[in-house]
Design an enzyme around this catalytic site. Sequence first.
Site, PDB file in Angstrom:
ATOM      1  N   GLY A  19      -4.719  -2.730  16.232  1.00  0.00           N
ATOM      2  CA  GLY A  19      -3.556  -3.042  17.072  1.00  0.00           C
ATOM      3  C   GLY A  19      -3.131  -1.949  18.026  1.00  0.00           C
ATOM      4  N   PRO A 192      -7.711   9.236   4.933  1.00  0.00           N
ATOM      5  CA  PRO A 192      -8.441   8.975   6.188  1.00  0.00           C
ATOM      6  C   PRO A 192      -7.568   9.236   7.421  1.00  0.00           C
ATOM      7  CG  PRO A 192      -8.634   7.086   4.691  1.00  0.00           C
ATOM      8  CD  PRO A 192      -7.700   8.052   4.042  1.00  0.00           C
ATOM      9  N   CYS A 378     -11.491 -24.887  34.426  1.00  0.00           N
ATOM     10  CA  CYS A 378     -12.741 -24.402  34.992  1.00  0.00           C
ATOM     11  C   CYS A 378     -13.910 -25.310  34.597  1.00  0.00           C
ATOM     12  CB  CYS A 378     -12.960 -22.938  34.622  1.00  0.00           C
ATOM     13  SG  CYS A 378     -14.051 -22.123  35.787  1.00  0.00           S
ATOM     14  N   HIS A 503      -8.332 -20.611  36.271  1.00  0.00           N
ATOM     15  CA  HIS A 503      -7.954 -20.248  34.898  1.00  0.00           C
ATOM     16  C   HIS A 503      -6.455 -19.984  34.852  1.00  0.00           C
ATOM     17  CE1 HIS A 503     -11.900 -19.914  33.004  1.00  0.00           C
ATOM     18  NE2 HIS A 503     -12.340 -19.486  34.173  1.00  0.00           N
ATOM     19  N   GLU A 505      -4.493 -20.125  32.530  1.00  0.00           N
ATOM     20  CA  GLU A 505      -4.044 -19.460  31.295  1.00  0.00           C
ATOM     21  C   GLU A 505      -3.738 -17.978  31.521  1.00  0.00           C
ATOM     22  OE1 GLU A 505      -7.068 -20.707  31.868  1.00  0.00           O
ATOM     23  OE2 GLU A 505      -8.699 -19.522  30.979  1.00  0.00           O
TER      24      GLU A 505
HETATM   25  N1  GLN Z   1     -20.044 -22.197  34.142  1.00  0.00           N
HETATM   26  C1  GLN Z   1     -19.175 -22.714  35.137  1.00  0.00           C
HETATM   27  C2  GLN Z   1     -19.367 -22.022  36.466  1.00  0.00           C
HETATM   28  O1  GLN Z   1     -19.925 -20.966  36.513  1.00  0.00           O
HETATM   29  C3  GLN Z   1     -17.722 -22.631  34.695  1.00  0.00           C
HETATM   30  C4  GLN Z   1     -17.228 -21.246  34.518  1.00  0.00           C
HETATM   31  C5  GLN Z   1     -15.975 -21.161  33.721  1.00  0.00           C
HETATM   32  O2  GLN Z   1     -15.589 -22.090  33.045  1.00  0.00           O
HETATM   33  N2  GLN Z   1     -15.318 -20.014  33.748  1.00  0.00           N
HETATM   34  O3  GLN Z   1     -18.963 -22.524  37.491  1.00  0.00           O
END
Ligand code: GLN
Length: 527
Positions: A19, A192, A378, A503, A505
């Site tokens: 961590g 340790p 993606c 992405h 996320e």
């Molecule tokens: N493999 C796919 C591409 O290269 C999707 C990549 C991903 O999901 N990050 O376009």
Amino acid sequence: MGNKQKYIFVTGGVLSGVGKGITAASIGAILQAKGAEVSIQKCDPYLNVDAGLLNPREHGECYVTKDGAETDLDLGHYERFLDIELTQKSATLSGRLLSQLIADERAGKFNGQTVQLVPHLTGAIKDAIEEAGQGSDVHIVEIGGTVGDYEGLSFVEAIRDFATRVGRENCFYVHVVYVPFIQTSKEFKSKPAQNALNDLRGFGIVPDCVVVRTDEPAPGDIGAKIARFSGMAEDAVILLSNAKTVYEVPLTIYASGIGRVLERFTDNHIKPDLSKWTKLVEAQNKVYKDSVKIGMIAKYLDNEDTYISVIEALKAAAWQENVGLDLQWIDAEDTTDEELAKLDGILVPGGFGKRGIEGKVAAASYALENKKPYLGLCLGLQVAVIAAARKAGLEDANSTEFDEDTKHNVVYIMEGQQGKESTGGTLRLGDYEAKLKAGSVVEKAYATETTIERHRHRYEVNQKFTSEIEKGGLVISGTSPDGKLVEYVEAKDHPYFAATQAHPEFKSRPNRAHPLFVGLIRAAYNK
Ligand code: GLN
């Protein structure tokens, strides 16, 4: 706070993986809550140039910054904890520095000098630290691995010597050590940790603070013992047992007394406002009346870290919607309709390579036909497009990533990208803008007409097949501003079926959920 910039170095001893990254991020969170401007950086001793080609099973997710750096997942923790957007400067790897040094040597930039680890590599590390920290009040630097690792020695030497550059009073060294509990004798063993502190001192660094990680709460005399043997003030040894969740750590570490030591160093006596963390912990510990079953169609089932930002984004959305998250792991190589039917929502995350691809297409196809809430990220967009095209009658529709010879290459490498696909660093990376179709699901979710999201992919939707994709039930609901690249697709007449080439996320925050994830959770809840 004084006007001189401060640096906090976080190193680890005994074990890695206890961590250190969360500790570094939590220290940053506490300082931020005291009103300080905080910047943060991870130094990794690997010889890789970036994290792009590292095996996600072994290393966990590859986190992407807005400027397209492919980094270690710790940068994701940093962004989520500190709610800042980092750049390439915050990810320093030996491989990157060494390749630059060697290129400079070949270019004759050293005027005949002997180029050495000390002072040249250590100098490059110090420069990288100074550059990454520019403009903040406190710059936090985490050194990957444990002190004493052969490959990390240049970093340890560089951070020691950094104090000569900026003044020892402006540097604060935190060493994170682990103290095991021995079941047979029922005692904590500090040896340790003492040895690890000796190692650090052997490299010329006397820490200002030691964070002692234990699985269960340890008695105070363990801290006193470590302090005595390492010549430190007792209150500079912080005992930190496992927290229930990572977002609890800013609170537990503050409660363990780190505030006092940090105050001495930063001369900032403002009481931190940690209410953001208290609220998060409450949301996390709450027993929810209802929960939603979200199936993650995944390839790496044995390492949750591979999908850590996706999981954190789902959690944040569930907290915001005040519902429990029941995350189900579905093996992409073995999806069945019975299994998918039990879910309230389906998520297909990003991925590379052929393994598990047909299961992902099947999951998208199931969601499309059975009106099951779906979020595709993606690769999750690409499989949705493949599913729609197949539904429209193009039976061999595929991405050329999985079938090079398919006649119906609904996902492909665009003109100009061909031939580059086998090497690292040729992906579409980092922030790209998209414009959303008026009235679309995604436009409503984001409540904006344009978005900026991070990308990491190579293949694009082939717009030659737009009519088939539409016939199969999807609409293109967002593209790059010039219309050339498909960024979003969604289903018509469906409770929620949204997919993005990006992405999202990476931009979700624990206390500010991402709208696309909120959309999934909401639809799954209202099914
Ligand atoms: N493999 C796919 C591409 O290269 C999707 C990549 C991903 O999901 N990050 O376009």
